[in-house]
Scaffold this motif. Sequence first.
Motif: not given
Length: 361
Positions: A1-5
């Motif tokens: 997963m790639q996300a802001a956090p």
Amino acid sequence: MQAAPGATPPERLEVLRSGLPPQAIGVSDQTGQRWPYMSRRRPDTTASFWADMAAVAEDALNAADLSDHARATLPVLLGSTCLDMPDLEAALHSQPQAPALMNAHCGRTLDQLATELGLGGPQFTLSTACSSAANALLHARRLLVAGRAEHVLVIGTEFYNRLTLSGFASLLLLSPDTFRPFDADREGLILGEAVGAMVLSRQPRDRGDLGRLLGGATGCDPSSPTNSSPEFLVRIMQQALDDAGLTTDDLLAIKAHGTGTPSNDAAEGAALDRLFGNRHPVTSLKPYFGHTLGACGLVELAGLLEAWSAGFLPATPGFRTLGSGEQMTPITQPHPLPAEGAVLCNSFGFGGNTTSLVVAR
């Protein structure tokens, strides 16, 4: 997963445990007004649009250790509101007079991605506002339960595009500074981009499973062109519990949709209070990820399961004061979660598209 956090589970866990959302960047809508936006990269470029989706999907496939035959027949479901809009906007910008939308169709994103990954099974693209990826997960489960597949790849994706940002700005739904779900002074949401992928299987694996999707329910409330009523939300959450074979007392916690917008939070808060009272801890994860729209049902579920595997339910950043006449108070400190049990996960979308999932460990 790639996300802001963060790109890796340890990076995300550190942020989720701290209760401190990552720093938002600033982006401009079509009027030139600047808004906070949650992203791990510069969202004004589409260079990694396709690469990010392919890399995250490949990671999920590798983690599931599927054979070449399984990949060749693997059903794939994509949940998104933007699809390949960033790509199309970039094409239109570079060649304003060219017919940039001639090749636009809802299945293009998934068709191109499946071709690149060598996936030859059925393809399903779902775009039901903010419940898109949650509905993709629910449909994947139904394929497995019906014996139509042994494994299903589900992808949730949402990337920056000017049309979405300007649309939410025109509706006065964007916060100028802070995400504050359920808070009396909430001003709106902060958009974010993310891509996540999961492989659902009929049979548990010996290791590596994050959890089980026990059941869920979905529906569209026709009572309003934008929101769902508390009564409808109660009905969907109860149907999800019934589908999972659980009662309200069987839950450990609730991951709310929690957009930080006045009407959405008020409706969800009222529904949660009517169905559960104050019996279970409630949190919203959107301050960590931003509101990733069509991807949020999968991306927030993945973050929840990663935190659960570490033994805690993340706190809700930004909440300070309960609004007048409202009853639902989210947790403001990380809450211990037992290793086994069930959690309800809500994804309530624009236009009354409403989905609740029940997951277990």
